[in-house]
Design a protein around this motif. Structure first.
Motif, short mmCIF file in Angstrom:
data_model
loop_
_atom_site.label_atom_id
_atom_site.label_comp_id
_atom_site.label_asym_id
_atom_site.label_seq_id
_atom_site.Cartn_x
_atom_site.Cartn_y
_atom_site.Cartn_z
N GLU A 31 0.84 -1.20 0.00
CA GLU A 31 0.00 0.00 0.00
C GLU A 31 0.88 1.25 0.00
O GLU A 31 0.63 2.20 -0.76
N ALA A 32 1.92 1.26 0.84
CA ALA A 32 2.79 2.42 0.92
C ALA A 32 3.54 2.64 -0.39
O ALA A 32 3.67 3.77 -0.86
N ARG A 33 4.03 1.55 -0.99
CA ARG A 33 4.76 1.70 -2.25
C ARG A 33 3.84 2.22 -3.35
O ARG A 33 4.23 3.05 -4.17
N LEU A 34 2.60 1.73 -3.38
CA LEU A 34 1.66 2.20 -4.39
C LEU A 34 1.31 3.66 -4.17
O LEU A 34 1.23 4.45 -5.12
N ALA A 35 1.10 4.06 -2.90
CA ALA A 35 0.78 5.46 -2.62
C ALA A 35 1.91 6.36 -3.11
O ALA A 35 1.66 7.46 -3.62
N ALA A 70 -3.46 3.60 -16.54
CA ALA A 70 -2.23 4.25 -16.07
C ALA A 70 -1.88 3.77 -14.66
O ALA A 70 -0.70 3.50 -14.35
N ALA A 71 -2.91 3.62 -13.81
CA ALA A 71 -2.66 3.19 -12.45
C ALA A 71 -2.15 1.75 -12.42
O ALA A 71 -1.23 1.40 -11.66
N VAL A 72 -2.72 0.90 -13.26
CA VAL A 72 -2.31 -0.51 -13.28
C VAL A 72 -0.88 -0.63 -13.83
O VAL A 72 -0.10 -1.49 -13.40
N MET A 73 -0.49 0.27 -14.75
CA MET A 73 0.90 0.26 -15.23
C MET A 73 1.86 0.57 -14.08
O MET A 73 2.93 -0.04 -13.96
N GLN A 74 1.47 1.53 -13.24
CA GLN A 74 2.29 1.83 -12.06
C GLN A 74 2.34 0.62 -11.13
O GLN A 74 3.40 0.28 -10.58
N LEU A 75 1.19 -0.01 -10.95
CA LEU A 75 1.12 -1.19 -10.10
C LEU A 75 2.06 -2.28 -10.63
O LEU A 75 2.83 -2.89 -9.88
N ALA A 76 2.01 -2.50 -11.96
CA ALA A 76 2.86 -3.53 -12.57
C ALA A 76 4.34 -3.21 -12.33
O ALA A 76 5.15 -4.10 -12.02
N ARG A 77 4.69 -1.91 -12.43
CA ARG A 77 6.09 -1.51 -12.22
C ARG A 77 6.51 -1.84 -10.78
O ARG A 77 7.59 -2.38 -10.55
N VAL A 78 5.64 -1.50 -9.84
CA VAL A 78 5.96 -1.79 -8.43
C VAL A 78 6.12 -3.29 -8.22
O VAL A 78 7.05 -3.74 -7.54
N LEU A 79 5.24 -4.07 -8.84
CA LEU A 79 5.31 -5.53 -8.66
C LEU A 79 6.57 -6.10 -9.30
O LEU A 79 7.21 -7.00 -8.75
N ASN A 80 6.94 -5.56 -10.46
CA ASN A 80 8.13 -6.07 -11.13
C ASN A 80 9.41 -5.75 -10.35
O ASN A 80 10.39 -6.48 -10.43
N GLU A 81 9.35 -4.63 -9.61
CA GLU A 81 10.53 -4.25 -8.82
C GLU A 81 10.65 -5.09 -7.55
O GLU A 81 11.65 -5.02 -6.86
N HIS A 82 9.60 -5.82 -7.25
CA HIS A 82 9.58 -6.52 -5.96
C HIS A 82 10.60 -7.66 -5.94
O HIS A 82 10.66 -8.47 -6.83
#
Lengths: 479, 479
Positions: B425-429, B467-479
């Motif tokens: 949640e924090a990373r997405l925010a 656009a939001a899901v693209m950000q989400l995907a980026r965060v997940l890929n960085e995990h």
């Protein structure tokens, strides 16, 4: 119904169908009828339902209607389908006879024209009723313009629990301008009137059994809020508060130092400083209810909040009298170190108020309408007050003393000792005159309690007041 | 100052004058400066003030200005006039150094243009933030027409504490039409959202120490409201509620039978009847929070309230999701014999809500806008839900299970066991994506607690969600 298809079951279904609201779709009524029969035990656990084709033919409905009803019964768990054996009533806990199936509530259907008539109808106030400002002189069109500008899409999102930032900034500026108070917008919490402010403070500060000192006379709602939070209320006449004999164990003192309600007395600097000293000495809190200092004669006195060297004063104000009662907005001014705790409570008490009215009031204040309206009303109320006094001077009430200190939006007449103020209030109400008995605002234990009648003069023009005073004279002459 | 006119006193007066807000009239600033000097002890009790003529000449002001300042000092009791000896400082209680005179708070002055900009500013929500309905599809102009029609002069007077009669009638009809509930308008109390309803009920029903059973997961605010009223909260997973192992000493059960928040589970008829039986057996009350049955998949299940043979169920609903969060309106439906006690409490809790928004919503419902808007939103939310699922299917989240039961205005993804939902949640925010950790809604003691992420899909169109899901995907890929 298939295997045990008795006339009674079928009759029950017809009856149950008949009881369902006729405006609902047919499948919905069938679902509800079957559900009610299951709940009432007319269709017990394990009973098989007829196939949808058969039910449809019995009832003369389409098979799809019957299927939809069965699907909803199954979705909610009232029946279940057994492969090859159709649908049967589920095993459900035992249950008393449902009351709802036998006691339908009549549900009026308002048509649009009636609805418009209801909205257009003027809610009723009686002439001379206290606490009503001059709604006839309220600049409604200008207010509606503020409402319209405030009703853009941002008002669809919630304001913070502390209140709309624009409104809080405007209140802080107004307090600085008119009351000489130095507060930041962060110390302000917007409430739905003083009542909510008192409730929040009582819940925040009081532990059951805490002693609370209240003025008498005063607002009856105050004692109820304190008692609801567990406070043990002690009543003191306002002037006696100043003598520094207050109990050392009190946790909270509630005072209207600038204008007692309804008598209008104010405390002088000596009394104010003595109260603050007492609060400091015993570690008590003071709630300063500044409910209508706006309509004081001359300038309002320096607030207790401003005089307080240590932050032990919580200030409350309301827009019910300076704007109108239907607005339901007021505010608390809190010492900085109390803000977070009160906001935490507020989040779970109601979560905050409508953005729209707060934004509209913020605009109204920012554009100067608030100050201008108050100046106009102050002049108008002085005029209406003298009009009422002049009308009263030609009635038997002319000999009664005026107990209040002038200003405000009501006056108080002391009654002769042989009169009952509640009886007079009732007789006046019966002839369409609003008034309040002074004794309603006094503690039952109040030794100095006296009989009087509170008359509002702000809300009505001279013609309306003249007619009301004629009724009053008639009631007095009959006494 | 006359007899003891030291340079220090005069300098003090200049300094004190300088500290007063410059927008105030001169006499007011002089009053405040002298008052502050009296309060600080620079002008002690018994000190004589110079005659107004002399003070005016020292300060280079008109004599009338000085006289007005002295009059206000005298009116408030800071000085008194002694015949033939001029004015002297009153004997006042000892007092600590005033903090307010030395710590002025800066008071911004918003000009009209800045004010308008602030009101026009769109309050911020992050894409995929839960609990936000489709504000972009809200028929704002039609709503503003209802507001305009509701803002005639009747809205200046307060609504009854139970709420505006038109709105209560409309809610009763809507419940009959959509929920098959048979209630009279007199059983309805309009609140500022479910939160206030829960707070009122908790205060009405609970005595400190009473056991309260709550669902987990659930709204965190619920437990806080119950605890604030002294309730001792026990958390149960919704499915386990049905097993009739509930404590016999509980006073209150709070349940969202039609859609658990946030998981969307619903209770079947068996479980509902078991809960009602338990409440009857042990004399407990049930609060049925029906916060978004409007957006259930298919038809909403029969309410607990309707199934209840004995009146032990209190129903709460909200307009925050079906209309918009800034409206701050909801309602309670009470058993007939509980109405008066809850209203009594409500009178002293906040006294009621703004007439305007209640009247506007009443019109909105009466004219059919409410039903039409809900039908449109139900279709739109089904579409936006599948759009979000389709966007997510192209990200690493595609393997995660969808924990919720469909419908509603959010969905819940279960996280792999090695993930922390609060960290996600924090990373997405941080990249501008709103979401809530599932664990925020679970009791700390919840044995079946699991990690997940709650994503709102109702409030944004496909472009924003992409656009939001693209950000989400980026965060997940960085995990």
């Amino acid at each position: 119904m298939r295997e045990s298809a008795s006339g009674r079951s079928e009759l029950g279904l017809y009856l149950a169908l008949d009881e369902q609201p006729s405006h609902l779709p047919q499948y919905r009524r069938l679902f509800m009828a079957l559900r009610d029969m299951i709940l009432s035990g007319d269709l017990p656990s394990g009973r098989q339902l007829p196939p949808t084709r058969q039910l449809a033919s019995i009832l003369g409905i389409s098979r799809n209607t019957a299927k939809s009803a069965y699907e909803q019964l199954q979705a909610e768990g009232f029946i279940h389908a057994r492969p090859g054996r159709g649908s049967e009533v589920a095993r459900l806990p035992e249950r008393h006879q449902a009351s709802h199936a036998t006691t339908p509530v009549k549900c009026q259907t308002l048509v649009a024209a009636e609805v418009r008539a209801e909205v257009a109808a003027e809610p009723r106030t009686l002439p001379l009723q206290p606490a009503i400002p001059a709604l006839d002189a309220f600049p409604l069109n200008r207010w509606r313009q503020c409402l319209a500008r405030a009703s853009g899409s941002p008002h669809l999102l919630a304001s913070p629990p502390a209140g709309e930032p624009l409104l809080r900034a405007q209140i802080a500026q107004w307090l600085a301008r008119q009351r000489g108070m130095r507060v930041s917008p962060e110390q302000i919490v917007v409430t739905s009137g003083s009542q909510q402010g008192l409730d929040l403070i009582a819940r925040h500060l009081l532990t059951p059994g805490d002693k609370v000192v209240l003025e008498t006379p005063g607002f009856p709602g105050t004692a109820h809020s304190m008692a609801a939070a567990g406070g043990d209320c002690l009543f003191w006449p306002q002037q006696a508060l100043a003598q520094a004999q207050l109990p050392p164990t009190a946790r909270l003192l509630l005072v209207t130092p600038s204008r007692n309600f309804p008598l209008g007395h104010s405390l002088d600097a000596h009394a104010r400083l003595a109260l603050l000293q007492w609060a400091d000495d015993v570690g008590a809190w003071i709630i300063e209810d500044d409910y209508d200092s706006e309509f004081a004669v001359g300038e309002a006195h320096t607030s207790l909040f401003s005089l307080s060297a240590h932050p032990r004063v919580i200030y409350t104000g309301t827009f019910s009298r300076t704007m109108f009662p239907g607005l339901r907005l007021g505010y608390l001014v809190l010492p900085e170190d109390q803000v977070e705790a009160v906001l935490q409570l507020r989040r779970y008490a109601d979560g905050g108020l409508s953005s729209l009215t707060q934004r509209a009031l913020g605009l109204w204040m920012a554009e100067g309408h608030y100050d201008r309206h108050l100046s106009r009303m102050k002049r108008l109320y002085a005029k209406r007050r003298s009009q009422l006094l002049s009308l009263l001077s030609e009635t038997p009430a002319s000999d009664w003393p005026c107990l209040d200190a002038g200003g405000g939006i009501h006056l108080v007449l002391g009654l002769p000792v042989t009169w009952s103020d509640r009886a007079l209030e009732a007789r006046l109400a019966a002839v369409g005159v609003g008034s309040r008995a002074l004794s309603l605002y006094q503690a039952a234990t109040d030794q100095q309690a006296r009989q009087g009648i509170v008359l509002g003069f702000a809300g009505w023009d001279q013609t309306v007041m003249r007619a009301a005073v004629m009724q009053l004279a008639r009631v007095l002459n009959e006494h």
